[in-house]
Design an enzyme around this catalytic site. Structure first.
Site, PDB file in Angstrom:
ATOM      1  N   SER A  74       0.989  -1.249   0.137  1.00  0.00           N
ATOM      2  CA  SER A  74      -0.098   0.093   0.004  1.00  0.00           C
ATOM      3  C   SER A  74       0.850   1.221   0.136  1.00  0.00           C
ATOM      4  O   SER A  74       2.020   1.020   0.426  1.00  0.00           O
ATOM      5  CB  SER A  74      -0.845  -0.050   1.351  1.00  0.00           C
ATOM      6  OG  SER A  74      -1.335   1.087   1.519  1.00  0.00           O
ATOM      7  N   TYR A 111      -1.652  -0.690  10.763  1.00  0.00           N
ATOM      8  CA  TYR A 111      -1.927  -1.173   9.229  1.00  0.00           C
ATOM      9  C   TYR A 111      -0.316  -0.759   8.478  1.00  0.00           C
ATOM     10  O   TYR A 111      -0.069  -1.599   7.621  1.00  0.00           O
ATOM     11  CB  TYR A 111      -3.150  -0.374   8.836  1.00  0.00           C
ATOM     12  CG  TYR A 111      -3.144  -0.671   6.928  1.00  0.00           C
ATOM     13  CD1 TYR A 111      -3.814  -1.774   6.897  1.00  0.00           C
ATOM     14  CD2 TYR A 111      -2.803   0.399   6.091  1.00  0.00           C
ATOM     15  CE1 TYR A 111      -3.946  -2.030   5.421  1.00  0.00           C
ATOM     16  CE2 TYR A 111      -3.042  -0.099   4.744  1.00  0.00           C
ATOM     17  CZ  TYR A 111      -3.573  -1.273   4.648  1.00  0.00           C
ATOM     18  OH  TYR A 111      -3.972  -1.597   3.056  1.00  0.00           O
TER      19      TYR A 111
END
Ligand SMILES: NC(=O)c1ccc[n+]([C@@H]2O[C@H](COP(=O)([O-])OP(=O)(O)OC[C@H]3O[C@@H](n4cnc5c(N)ncnc54)[C@H](O)[C@@H]3O)[C@@H](O)[C@H]2O)c1
Length: 256
Positions: free
Chosen positions: A137, A150
């Site tokens: 990501s 995350y």
């Protein structure tokens, strides 16, 4: 790459980008195995093609992943492509997010990748061909307030995949680590149920299909890092060359 008769494993194939990847490959004639815990989602994905087969697997469980990889090879044949899309994304300030949530983020997002890589990749390396795709990501390469758990899990995905790639770069297997910005998928429901950092509220959210196309383009170009969407590669380089600027922007945007 011609896909007819090839075998692909897509984790997280019951939703979002995993679903798009599975449907795109099945439409090109590949046999696609979905690894997911979301049985209803897998059934929806599989409804679009007779070439898609669901396997209910929790990717954080090492033995379950090994058994599922063996089942795919026995049901469909040797694996030609692996796309690691399964993940969770609860957000929150690190000291306000429970330890077990932060640990679960690593267990699924990072340990899950390790389980799939160690079960499926040795055969691909031995055969000297195939594609191995990791979904990291922008949050795996640029740190952000309110998304520490995350970001840490995705940074681990990026680092692991980078080393995996370099250790096997002459094997014939192609590697891509994709770092998307926000994409319109159900994953955002988890963030909405926790905290939504202001920095993630961008206007131009990508579609899952745009990311899947960017991955195919990177595979064809032999480009390891894939940055779908406008400006994402520039953002990455700013974070590498001027990390202080990223933090300034992050503090200013979140207001603390
Ligand atoms: N959506 C975004 O904005 C975005 C941006 C950058 C990166 N990513 C990454 O892209 C990938 C795909 O995300 P998405 O947006 O399509 O997510 P999604 O939520 O739509 O799909 C994720 C799938 O993973 C499955 N999953 C969760 N835990 C699992 C487990 N333990 N075992 C097996 N399956 C499990 C879920 O059931 C779900 O079907 C993820 O790795 C995500 O971190 C997403």
């Amino acid at each position: 790459m011609a896909f007819h008769g090839k075998v692909a494993v897509i984790t997280g194939g019951g939703s979002g980008m995993g679903r798009s990847a599975a449907q795109a490959l099945a439409a090109k004639g590949a046999d696609v195995a979905l690894f997911d815990v979301n049985e209803a989602g897998m059934a929806e994905t599989a409804a679009s093609s007779a070439n898609i087969r669901p396997y209910t697997v929790d990717i954080s469980n090492t033995e379950a992943v090994q058994a599922a990889v063996a089942a795919v090879e026995s049901d469909l044949g040797p694996i030609d492509r692996v796309a690691n899309a399964a993940a969770i994304m609860p957000f929150g300030k690190l000291l306000e997010q429970a330890a077990d949530v932060q640990i679960k983020l690593m267990q699924i997002n990072y340990n899950g990748l390790v389980n799939v890589a160690t079960a499926a990749l040795p055969g691909m390396v031995e055969r000297g061909k195939g594609d191995f795709i990791s979904f990291s990501s922008m949050s795996g390469v640029i740190p952000g307030l309110l998304m520490g758990g995350y970001c840490a899990s995705k940074a681990a995905v990026s680092m692991y995949t980078d080393i995996l790639y370099h250790e096997n770069r002459n094997s014939g297997v192609r590697f891509v680590c994709v770092c998307p910005p926000p994409v319109a998928t159900p994953l955002w429901k988890q963030a909405k149920d926790t905290v939504v950092p202001k920095i993630t509220q961008v206007e131009n959210v990508l579609s899952p299909e745009e990311v899947i196309e960017a991955i195919e383009a990177s595979l064809e170009k032999g480009e390891f890092l894939c940055f779908p969407g406008k400006g994402t590669k520039v953002g990455y380089w700013i974070s590498r060359l001027m990390p202080g600027r990223i933090w300034e922007h992050s503090h200013k945007t979140e207001g603390f």
